[in-house]
Write a protein that holds these residues in place. Structure first.
Motif, PDB file in Angstrom:
ATOM      1  N   ARG A  22      39.211  28.138  47.429  1.00 51.74           N
ATOM      2  CA  ARG A  22      37.785  28.449  47.562  1.00 51.74           C
ATOM      3  C   ARG A  22      37.441  29.904  47.266  1.00 51.74           C
ATOM      4  N   ALA A  23      38.418  30.784  47.226  1.00 51.51           N
ATOM      5  CA  ALA A  23      38.137  32.193  46.958  1.00 51.51           C
ATOM      6  C   ALA A  23      37.541  32.342  45.559  1.00 51.51           C
ATOM      7  N   ASP A  24      36.458  33.109  45.453  1.00 53.38           N
ATOM      8  CA  ASP A  24      35.822  33.298  44.148  1.00 53.38           C
ATOM      9  C   ASP A  24      36.750  33.965  43.146  1.00 53.38           C
ATOM     10  N   LEU A  25      37.554  34.905  43.621  1.00 55.02           N
ATOM     11  CA  LEU A  25      38.490  35.613  42.756  1.00 55.02           C
ATOM     12  C   LEU A  25      39.827  35.731  43.477  1.00 55.02           C
ATOM     13  N   LEU A  26      40.881  35.298  42.812  1.00 56.13           N
ATOM     14  CA  LEU A  26      42.238  35.442  43.330  1.00 56.13           C
ATOM     15  C   LEU A  26      42.968  36.417  42.425  1.00 56.13           C
ATOM     16  N   ILE A  27      43.521  37.475  43.004  1.00 54.31           N
ATOM     17  CA  ILE A  27      44.286  38.447  42.235  1.00 54.31           C
ATOM     18  C   ILE A  27      45.743  38.343  42.649  1.00 54.31           C
ATOM     19  N   LEU A  28      46.577  38.001  41.703  1.00 51.68           N
ATOM     20  CA  LEU A  28      48.023  37.954  41.917  1.00 51.68           C
ATOM     21  C   LEU A  28      48.579  39.257  41.350  1.00 51.68           C
ATOM     22  N   ASP A  29      48.754  40.243  42.213  1.00 50.52           N
ATOM     23  CA  ASP A  29      49.159  41.581  41.803  1.00 50.52           C
ATOM     24  C   ASP A  29      50.676  41.703  41.818  1.00 50.52           C
ATOM     25  N   ASP A  30      51.206  42.440  40.850  1.00 53.17           N
ATOM     26  CA  ASP A  30      52.657  42.642  40.725  1.00 53.17           C
ATOM     27  C   ASP A  30      53.396  41.311  40.620  1.00 53.17           C
ATOM     28  N   PHE A  31      52.843  40.392  39.877  1.00 59.13           N
ATOM     29  CA  PHE A  31      53.423  39.060  39.707  1.00 59.13           C
ATOM     30  C   PHE A  31      54.843  39.170  39.170  1.00 59.13           C
ATOM     31  N   LEU A  45      52.061  26.520  41.432  1.00 61.50           N
ATOM     32  CA  LEU A  45      51.510  25.492  40.551  1.00 61.50           C
ATOM     33  C   LEU A  45      50.307  24.817  41.199  1.00 61.50           C
ATOM     34  N   ASP A  46      50.403  24.482  42.472  1.00 62.31           N
ATOM     35  CA  ASP A  46      49.267  23.878  43.190  1.00 62.31           C
ATOM     36  C   ASP A  46      48.048  24.795  43.158  1.00 62.31           C
ATOM     37  N   ILE A  47      48.276  26.072  43.399  1.00 61.84           N
ATOM     38  CA  ILE A  47      47.170  27.035  43.418  1.00 61.84           C
ATOM     39  C   ILE A  47      46.510  27.118  42.049  1.00 61.84           C
ATOM     40  N   ILE A  48      47.306  27.267  41.014  1.00 59.09           N
ATOM     41  CA  ILE A  48      46.754  27.393  39.657  1.00 59.09           C
ATOM     42  C   ILE A  48      46.021  26.116  39.263  1.00 59.09           C
ATOM     43  N   GLU A  49      46.611  24.963  39.530  1.00 64.43           N
ATOM     44  CA  GLU A  49      45.956  23.695  39.189  1.00 64.43           C
ATOM     45  C   GLU A  49      44.655  23.510  39.954  1.00 64.43           C
ATOM     46  N   ASP A  50      44.639  23.862  41.234  1.00 64.98           N
ATOM     47  CA  ASP A  50      43.436  23.694  42.046  1.00 64.98           C
ATOM     48  C   ASP A  50      42.305  24.605  41.582  1.00 64.98           C
ATOM     49  N   ARG A  51      42.635  25.778  41.075  1.00 66.02           N
ATOM     50  CA  ARG A  51      41.627  26.755  40.681  1.00 66.02           C
ATOM     51  C   ARG A  51      41.205  26.616  39.221  1.00 66.02           C
ATOM     52  N   HIS A  52      41.978  25.918  38.411  1.00 68.29           N
ATOM     53  CA  HIS A  52      41.729  25.814  36.978  1.00 68.29           C
ATOM     54  C   HIS A  52      40.305  25.342  36.680  1.00 68.29           C
ATOM     55  N   GLN A  53      39.601  26.120  35.890  1.00 66.07           N
ATOM     56  CA  GLN A  53      38.227  25.858  35.455  1.00 66.07           C
ATOM     57  C   GLN A  53      37.231  25.777  36.615  1.00 66.07           C
ATOM     58  N   LYS A  54      37.593  26.308  37.781  1.00 65.69           N
ATOM     59  CA  LYS A  54      36.690  26.327  38.935  1.00 65.69           C
ATOM     60  C   LYS A  54      36.427  27.749  39.404  1.00 65.69           C
ATOM     61  N   ARG A  55      37.469  28.542  39.510  1.00 66.56           N
ATOM     62  CA  ARG A  55      37.386  29.893  40.048  1.00 66.56           C
ATOM     63  C   ARG A  55      38.221  30.835  39.178  1.00 66.56           C
ATOM     64  N   THR A  57      40.995  33.692  38.333  1.00 68.84           N
ATOM     65  CA  THR A  57      42.300  34.150  38.790  1.00 68.84           C
ATOM     66  C   THR A  57      42.769  35.245  37.841  1.00 68.84           C
ATOM     67  N   VAL A  58      43.178  36.371  38.404  1.00 67.25           N
ATOM     68  CA  VAL A  58      43.689  37.491  37.620  1.00 67.25           C
ATOM     69  C   VAL A  58      45.146  37.690  38.009  1.00 67.25           C
ATOM     70  N   VAL A  59      45.999  37.778  36.997  1.00 64.40           N
ATOM     71  CA  VAL A  59      47.422  38.010  37.230  1.00 64.40           C
ATOM     72  C   VAL A  59      47.789  39.348  36.605  1.00 64.40           C
ATOM     73  N   THR A  60      48.348  40.248  37.411  1.00 62.56           N
ATOM     74  CA  THR A  60      48.835  41.518  36.885  1.00 62.56           C
ATOM     75  C   THR A  60      50.341  41.565  37.071  1.00 62.56           C
ATOM     76  N   SER A  61      51.020  42.105  36.071  1.00 64.56           N
ATOM     77  CA  SER A  61      52.472  42.162  36.129  1.00 64.56           C
ATOM     78  C   SER A  61      52.977  43.220  35.168  1.00 64.56           C
ATOM     79  N   GLN A  62      54.078  43.825  35.517  1.00 61.87           N
ATOM     80  CA  GLN A  62      54.759  44.729  34.598  1.00 61.87           C
ATOM     81  C   GLN A  62      55.788  43.971  33.770  1.00 61.87           C
ATOM     82  N   ILE A  63      55.940  42.709  34.074  1.00 57.19           N
ATOM     83  CA  ILE A  63      56.908  41.861  33.373  1.00 57.19           C
ATOM     84  C   ILE A  63      56.192  41.167  32.218  1.00 57.19           C
TER      85      ILE A  63
END
Length: 81
Positions: A22-31, A45-55, A57-63
């Motif tokens: 339900r969060a409007d924006l999810l930030i996955l920092d230092d992924f 996987l559950d989180i990404i699937e549940d949020r897909h095309q609804k909310r 999601t920003v993923v930041t990573s040095q990898i």
């Protein structure tokens, strides 16, 4: 992921996943700083699937993304994510 593992042990995992969904924006920092175990892969996987095309999601990573397969640890799930 630590909070989700704790929630699973308490039996409140579904409520925690719903809050994340339900969060409007999810930030996955230092992924990817630590490799994922089977439970963490499934939760991600559950989180990404549940949020897909609804909310958003920003993923930041040095990898680099091409190395996410090794971090996630399972190619099929990495492809889906």
């Amino acid at each position: 992921m630590g909070q989700l593992k704790l929630a699973k042990a308490k039996g409140t995992i579904l409520a925690e996943l719903k809050k994340i969904e339900r969060a409007d924006l999810l930030i996955l920092d230092d992924f990817g700083l630590q490799p994922f175990d089977a439970q963490s892969r499934a939760s991600l996987l559950d989180i990404i699937e549940d949020r897909h095309q609804k909310r958003s999601t920003v993923v930041t990573s040095q990898i680099p993304v091409k190395e996410w397969y090794d971090v996630i640890g399972e190619k099929t799930i990495a492809d889906a994510i």
